[in-house]
Design a protein around this motif. Structure first.
Motif, PDB file in Angstrom:
ATOM      1  N   UNK A 176       8.423  -5.710  10.689  1.00  0.00           N
ATOM      2  CA  UNK A 176       7.954  -4.402  10.066  1.00  0.00           C
ATOM      3  C   UNK A 176       8.634  -3.101  10.784  1.00  0.00           C
ATOM      4  N   UNK A 177       9.600  -2.421  10.382  1.00  0.00           N
ATOM      5  CA  UNK A 177      10.314  -1.594  11.225  1.00  0.00           C
ATOM      6  C   UNK A 177       9.528  -0.050  11.360  1.00  0.00           C
ATOM      7  N   UNK A 178       8.701  -0.114  10.331  1.00  0.00           N
ATOM      8  CA  UNK A 178       7.673   1.396  10.463  1.00  0.00           C
ATOM      9  C   UNK A 178       6.179   1.078  10.013  1.00  0.00           C
ATOM     10  N   UNK A 179       5.327   1.832  10.574  1.00  0.00           N
ATOM     11  CA  UNK A 179       4.083   1.907  10.080  1.00  0.00           C
ATOM     12  C   UNK A 179       3.524   3.066   9.676  1.00  0.00           C
ATOM     13  N   UNK A 180       3.004   3.158   8.713  1.00  0.00           N
ATOM     14  CA  UNK A 180       2.434   4.517   8.006  1.00  0.00           C
ATOM     15  C   UNK A 180       0.744   4.310   8.012  1.00  0.00           C
ATOM     16  N   UNK A 181       0.343   5.458   8.490  1.00  0.00           N
ATOM     17  CA  UNK A 181      -1.261   5.485   8.335  1.00  0.00           C
ATOM     18  C   UNK A 181      -1.660   6.601   7.585  1.00  0.00           C
ATOM     19  N   UNK A 182      -2.744   6.642   7.226  1.00  0.00           N
ATOM     20  CA  UNK A 182      -3.457   8.040   6.458  1.00  0.00           C
ATOM     21  C   UNK A 182      -4.714   8.095   7.536  1.00  0.00           C
ATOM     22  N   UNK A 242       0.846  -1.336   0.013  1.00  0.00           N
ATOM     23  CA  UNK A 242      -0.077   0.024   0.156  1.00  0.00           C
ATOM     24  C   UNK A 242       0.859   1.318  -0.161  1.00  0.00           C
ATOM     25  N   UNK A 243       1.730   1.514   0.984  1.00  0.00           N
ATOM     26  CA  UNK A 243       2.857   2.451   1.344  1.00  0.00           C
ATOM     27  C   UNK A 243       4.196   1.753   1.149  1.00  0.00           C
ATOM     28  N   UNK A 244       5.055   2.171   0.958  1.00  0.00           N
ATOM     29  CA  UNK A 244       6.570   1.873   1.163  1.00  0.00           C
ATOM     30  C   UNK A 244       6.826   1.153   2.444  1.00  0.00           C
ATOM     31  N   UNK A 245       6.206   1.745   3.607  1.00  0.00           N
ATOM     32  CA  UNK A 245       6.118   0.971   4.989  1.00  0.00           C
ATOM     33  C   UNK A 245       4.908   0.123   5.036  1.00  0.00           C
ATOM     34  N   UNK A 246       5.008  -0.619   6.071  1.00  0.00           N
ATOM     35  CA  UNK A 246       3.746  -1.298   6.168  1.00  0.00           C
ATOM     36  C   UNK A 246       2.583  -0.229   6.744  1.00  0.00           C
ATOM     37  N   UNK A 247       1.567  -0.629   6.502  1.00  0.00           N
ATOM     38  CA  UNK A 247       0.382   0.291   7.097  1.00  0.00           C
ATOM     39  C   UNK A 247      -0.683  -0.377   7.821  1.00  0.00           C
TER      40      UNK A 247
END
Length: 146
Positions: free
Chosen positions: A105-111, A68-73
């Motif tokens: 997963x080292x990073x989580x991105x959310x909208x 979805x993004x480059x990071x996990x989300x």
């Protein structure tokens, strides 16, 4: 609240119906936002379901980095209106964060919807970039780094 982690193929018909009903109740009806919730991405997501008395009352979906993004989300974060104020939102998000950690997963991105800024910052997320409209609702990107 009991937590279950499922792939799309693990859903039975009743669970799928309840999940889509909850998402529609909140994201389409309550938020008065006409958009296509069934976006063809559920099949690639991991689904975190929160049950109380065998009813789905909270839900998220998770994507691994690059899906979805480059990071996990984490997205489609929802709690039944009948069950708000009982910390189910924090519980389903913590279960989702824990799942991401368990997968490495080292990073989580959310909208994130902007009105939920405090909810997400209390979980450790930090706002990044400018605010933007998504389906007519103010959002901002937020990240959590482990």
């Amino acid at each position: 609240m009991k937590i279950a982690i499922k792939s799309f193929s693990d859903f039975n018909i009743q669970e799928l119906y309840e999940t889509l009903q909850l998402r529609t109740e909140v994201f389409v009806v309550e938020q008065d936002c006409v958009y296509q919730d069934m976006d063809g991405k559920d099949q690639n997501a991991t689904h975190i379901l929160g049950y109380v008395d065998d009813q789905i009352v909270a839900y998220t979906r998770i994507f691994k980095p690059g899906d979805y993004f480059n990071q996990s989300s984490i997205g489609r974060v929802v709690v039944s209106p009948k069950n708000r104020g009982e910390a189910y939102g924090q519980q389903i998000m913590q279960a989702s964060i824990d799942y991401c950690k368990s997968q490495g997963f080292p990073t989580i991105k959310i909208s994130a919807q902007c009105y939920l800024d405090k909810f997400y910052t209390d979980l450790g997320f930090v706002a990044t970039g400018e605010k933007y409209l998504e389906d007519g609702i103010p959002h901002q990107a937020m990240v959590l780094v482990f």
